[in-house]
Design a protein around this motif. Sequence first.
Motif, PDB file in Angstrom:
ATOM      1  N   THR A  43       1.454  -2.337  -1.698  1.00 53.09           N
ATOM      2  CA  THR A  43       0.312  -2.785  -2.504  1.00 53.09           C
ATOM      3  C   THR A  43       0.298  -2.268  -3.939  1.00 53.09           C
ATOM      4  OG1 THR A  43      -1.027  -0.965  -1.663  1.00 53.09           O
ATOM      5  CG2 THR A  43      -1.224  -3.100  -0.540  1.00 53.09           C
ATOM      6  N   HIS A  44       1.317  -1.521  -4.348  1.00 49.13           N
ATOM      7  CA  HIS A  44       1.318  -1.138  -5.768  1.00 49.13           C
ATOM      8  C   HIS A  44       2.709  -0.819  -6.304  1.00 49.13           C
ATOM      9  CE1 HIS A  44      -0.718  -0.121  -9.490  1.00 49.13           C
ATOM     10  NE2 HIS A  44       0.250   0.764  -9.653  1.00 49.13           N
ATOM     11  N   THR A  45       3.081  -1.538  -7.364  1.00 44.57           N
ATOM     12  CA  THR A  45       4.280  -1.194  -8.137  1.00 44.57           C
ATOM     13  C   THR A  45       3.952  -1.467  -9.604  1.00 44.57           C
ATOM     14  OG1 THR A  45       5.236  -3.430  -8.196  1.00 44.57           O
ATOM     15  CG2 THR A  45       5.790  -2.072  -6.284  1.00 44.57           C
ATOM     16  N   LEU A 141      -4.213  -6.329 -11.656  1.00 43.20           N
ATOM     17  CA  LEU A 141      -4.450  -5.657 -12.930  1.00 43.20           C
ATOM     18  C   LEU A 141      -4.678  -4.173 -12.633  1.00 43.20           C
ATOM     19  CD1 LEU A 141      -5.017  -6.233 -15.957  1.00 43.20           C
ATOM     20  CD2 LEU A 141      -7.421  -6.559 -15.336  1.00 43.20           C
ATOM     21  N   GLU A 142      -3.885  -3.293 -13.251  1.00 41.70           N
ATOM     22  CA  GLU A 142      -4.124  -1.862 -13.091  1.00 41.70           C
ATOM     23  C   GLU A 142      -4.787  -1.358 -14.357  1.00 41.70           C
ATOM     24  OE1 GLU A 142      -0.792   0.833 -12.472  1.00 41.70           O
ATOM     25  OE2 GLU A 142      -2.163   2.350 -11.679  1.00 41.70           O
ATOM     26  N   ASN A 143      -6.071  -1.158 -14.263  1.00 40.81           N
ATOM     27  CA  ASN A 143      -6.974  -0.745 -15.340  1.00 40.81           C
ATOM     28  C   ASN A 143      -7.752  -1.968 -15.833  1.00 40.81           C
ATOM     29  OD1 ASN A 143      -8.416   0.530 -17.303  1.00 40.81           O
ATOM     30  ND2 ASN A 143      -6.658   1.250 -18.502  1.00 40.81           N
ATOM     31  N   CYS A 168      -9.712   1.606 -13.125  1.00 41.28           N
ATOM     32  CA  CYS A 168      -9.386   2.394 -14.329  1.00 41.28           C
ATOM     33  C   CYS A 168      -8.006   3.006 -14.177  1.00 41.28           C
ATOM     34  CB  CYS A 168     -10.419   3.494 -14.552  1.00 41.28           C
ATOM     35  SG  CYS A 168     -10.512   4.670 -13.180  1.00 41.28           S
ATOM     36  N   HIS A 169      -7.550   3.677 -15.261  1.00 42.10           N
ATOM     37  CA  HIS A 169      -6.323   4.479 -15.144  1.00 42.10           C
ATOM     38  C   HIS A 169      -6.732   5.931 -15.309  1.00 42.10           C
ATOM     39  CE1 HIS A 169      -2.072   5.711 -16.211  1.00 42.10           C
ATOM     40  NE2 HIS A 169      -2.019   5.225 -14.990  1.00 42.10           N
ATOM     41  N   ASN A 170      -6.075   6.690 -16.183  1.00 44.05           N
ATOM     42  CA  ASN A 170      -6.365   8.125 -16.223  1.00 44.05           C
ATOM     43  C   ASN A 170      -7.523   8.533 -17.136  1.00 44.05           C
ATOM     44  OD1 ASN A 170      -4.447   8.669 -14.292  1.00 44.05           O
ATOM     45  ND2 ASN A 170      -2.813   9.026 -15.778  1.00 44.05           N
ATOM     46  N   SER A 210      -7.990   3.578  -6.588  1.00 45.29           N
ATOM     47  CA  SER A 210      -6.999   4.569  -7.002  1.00 45.29           C
ATOM     48  C   SER A 210      -7.265   4.860  -8.480  1.00 45.29           C
ATOM     49  CB  SER A 210      -5.565   4.026  -6.831  1.00 45.29           C
ATOM     50  OG  SER A 210      -5.128   4.226  -5.510  1.00 45.29           O
ATOM     51  N   HIS A 211      -7.139   6.118  -8.884  1.00 49.98           N
ATOM     52  CA  HIS A 211      -7.411   6.593 -10.255  1.00 49.98           C
ATOM     53  C   HIS A 211      -8.903   6.815 -10.524  1.00 49.98           C
ATOM     54  CE1 HIS A 211      -3.390   6.342 -12.030  1.00 49.98           C
ATOM     55  NE2 HIS A 211      -3.233   5.177 -11.411  1.00 49.98           N
ATOM     56  N   ALA A 212      -9.793   6.289  -9.690  1.00 50.51           N
ATOM     57  CA  ALA A 212     -11.225   6.413  -9.974  1.00 50.51           C
ATOM     58  C   ALA A 212     -11.752   7.786  -9.537  1.00 50.51           C
ATOM     59  CB  ALA A 212     -11.989   5.309  -9.246  1.00 50.51           C
ATOM     60  N   SER A 231      -5.057   1.673  -3.595  1.00 48.35           N
ATOM     61  CA  SER A 231      -3.759   0.997  -3.457  1.00 48.35           C
ATOM     62  C   SER A 231      -2.570   1.936  -3.562  1.00 48.35           C
ATOM     63  CB  SER A 231      -3.620  -0.085  -4.523  1.00 48.35           C
ATOM     64  OG  SER A 231      -3.485   0.512  -5.808  1.00 48.35           O
ATOM     65  N   HIS A 232      -2.756   3.125  -4.153  1.00 44.63           N
ATOM     66  CA  HIS A 232      -1.653   4.091  -4.256  1.00 44.63           C
ATOM     67  C   HIS A 232      -2.225   5.496  -4.482  1.00 44.63           C
ATOM     68  CE1 HIS A 232      -2.458   2.781  -8.367  1.00 44.63           C
ATOM     69  NE2 HIS A 232      -1.658   3.687  -8.895  1.00 44.63           N
ATOM     70  N   SER A 233      -2.554   6.167  -3.372  1.00 40.58           N
ATOM     71  CA  SER A 233      -3.151   7.509  -3.429  1.00 40.58           C
ATOM     72  C   SER A 233      -2.714   8.320  -2.217  1.00 40.58           C
ATOM     73  CB  SER A 233      -4.679   7.422  -3.408  1.00 40.58           C
ATOM     74  OG  SER A 233      -5.168   6.798  -4.586  1.00 40.58           O
ATOM     75  N   PRO A 242      -5.917  16.071  -8.504  1.00 42.27           N
ATOM     76  CA  PRO A 242      -7.178  15.322  -8.676  1.00 42.27           C
ATOM     77  C   PRO A 242      -7.077  13.823  -8.364  1.00 42.27           C
ATOM     78  CG  PRO A 242      -6.296  16.079 -10.802  1.00 42.27           C
ATOM     79  CD  PRO A 242      -5.533  16.780  -9.734  1.00 42.27           C
ATOM     80  N   ARG A 243      -5.873  13.253  -8.412  1.00 39.86           N
ATOM     81  CA  ARG A 243      -5.692  11.827  -8.095  1.00 39.86           C
ATOM     82  C   ARG A 243      -5.743  11.569  -6.582  1.00 39.86           C
ATOM     83  NH1 ARG A 243      -4.570   7.808  -7.360  1.00 39.86           N
ATOM     84  NH2 ARG A 243      -2.671   6.819  -8.066  1.00 39.86           N
ATOM     85  N   ASN A 244      -5.583  12.631  -5.797  1.00 39.94           N
ATOM     86  CA  ASN A 244      -5.531  12.452  -4.342  1.00 39.94           C
ATOM     87  C   ASN A 244      -6.926  12.425  -3.721  1.00 39.94           C
ATOM     88  OD1 ASN A 244      -2.807  12.123  -4.346  1.00 39.94           O
ATOM     89  ND2 ASN A 244      -2.336  14.250  -3.802  1.00 39.94           N
ATOM     90  N   THR A 302       3.780   1.944  -3.050  1.00 40.92           N
ATOM     91  CA  THR A 302       4.830   2.879  -3.500  1.00 40.92           C
ATOM     92  C   THR A 302       4.671   3.402  -4.921  1.00 40.92           C
ATOM     93  OG1 THR A 302       6.202   1.049  -4.268  1.00 40.92           O
ATOM     94  CG2 THR A 302       6.585   1.858  -2.001  1.00 40.92           C
ATOM     95  N   ASP A 303       4.145   2.555  -5.837  1.00 33.82           N
ATOM     96  CA  ASP A 303       4.161   2.885  -7.265  1.00 33.82           C
ATOM     97  C   ASP A 303       5.588   2.877  -7.824  1.00 33.82           C
ATOM     98  OD1 ASP A 303       2.823   3.289  -9.626  1.00 33.82           O
ATOM     99  OD2 ASP A 303       2.459   5.417  -9.336  1.00 33.82           O
ATOM    100  N   PHE A 304       6.485   2.111  -7.211  1.00 32.75           N
ATOM    101  CA  PHE A 304       7.835   1.972  -7.765  1.00 32.75           C
ATOM    102  C   PHE A 304       7.756   1.468  -9.198  1.00 32.75           C
ATOM    103  CE2 PHE A 304       9.856   1.328  -3.340  1.00 32.75           C
ATOM    104  CZ  PHE A 304      10.314   2.640  -3.310  1.00 32.75           C
TER     105      PHE A 304
HETATM  106 ZN   LIG Z   1      -1.387   4.122 -10.981  1.00 32.13          ZN
END
Ligand SMILES: [Zn+2]
Length: 356
Positions: A43-45, A141-143, A168-170, A210-212, A231-233, A242-244, A302-304
Amino acid sequence: MKYRLFPALLLFVAMGFTLQQDDEAALQKRAQRLHDRIISIDTHTDTALELIKPDVDPEKVQAGFAKLRAGRVDCCFYPIFVGQGPLDEAAEANVFAATVDKMESIRAYILARPREAAIALTAKDIERNKKRHKLSLVMGLENAYPIGRELSRVKVFYELGTRIITLCHNYDNDVCDASRYPEKTWGGLSPFGKELVREMNRLGILVDCSHASTQTLQDCLEISTAPVICSHSCVYAIKDHPRNLTDDEIRAIAAKGGVIQVTTGRWALSWLPHAEVNIGTFCDHVEYIRRLVGVEYVGIGTDFDGGGGMNGLEDASKMKDITVELMRRGWTDRELALFWGGNFLRVMRAVENAKK
Ligand SMILES: [Zn+2]
């Protein structure tokens, strides 16, 4: 006496080795057969941004089509990642136009390869593409930064195939607070962010936290009429990054019927040095979530091409090795089918139904 025992000992060791080889070959075979039947989803690359670069060699990216096929991945998410910029209307309008361009480019890349792959818009599309031996790609869309405060832009992304938005992102944006940014501008979702979540529910777009920040996640769980996912945590109790996700966050996502898609980057998995982080470490996170809330609430993102991958899982071609490792740990075929795609498809259908 000693000399007579020695050949017997040799024979014993050799037999043990052969048995182990047999076991390994049987596991590989079982994994292949399982992947014929199940649907596997990543679900995430960040692969989309790589594939639309001029003169890209698709063999060099971590989750290009050939590698996904080799790893027995049936469906991969190709969201457009957007870095955070200034929160003003002009900057947001520019980044919106640029993001639409990028999404159109990755669509064109996929549509130019109709025999290999197709864009999936629904859970049913993913199932149908599997039967036709086609790879499914899902837009996203990521962010939410390019949306700015213009709700009408959500529909534009939806029409381009977007079925997931990572809010969001970081950094904090107009929509919500981020997990890694200390400011906490809004104390969770902004008033516009609440409108955005409702609009995503209305259109049938997955809310990805994820990222929120923790409060953003809680607000989404409260407001959304459909399950919410990450989707990637990974698991905070294993790596306090903190992302986990904390145990409470994992429980809350599961209680609303969502799913936690465990990611594969060393940064999220472990404080250990690179050399010591492997597929086993990843499976420890997966099994932690299974123990905490049940196998129905865990999957993989995965965040590949965006920081994902580690020893033994350098790219998508190795994905089936995760199946083998979980089989070694005693996972049944049913549990593996849920982990690889069953859980996520349940969530996708729930999002589609909430829209109705
Ligand atoms: Zn990300």
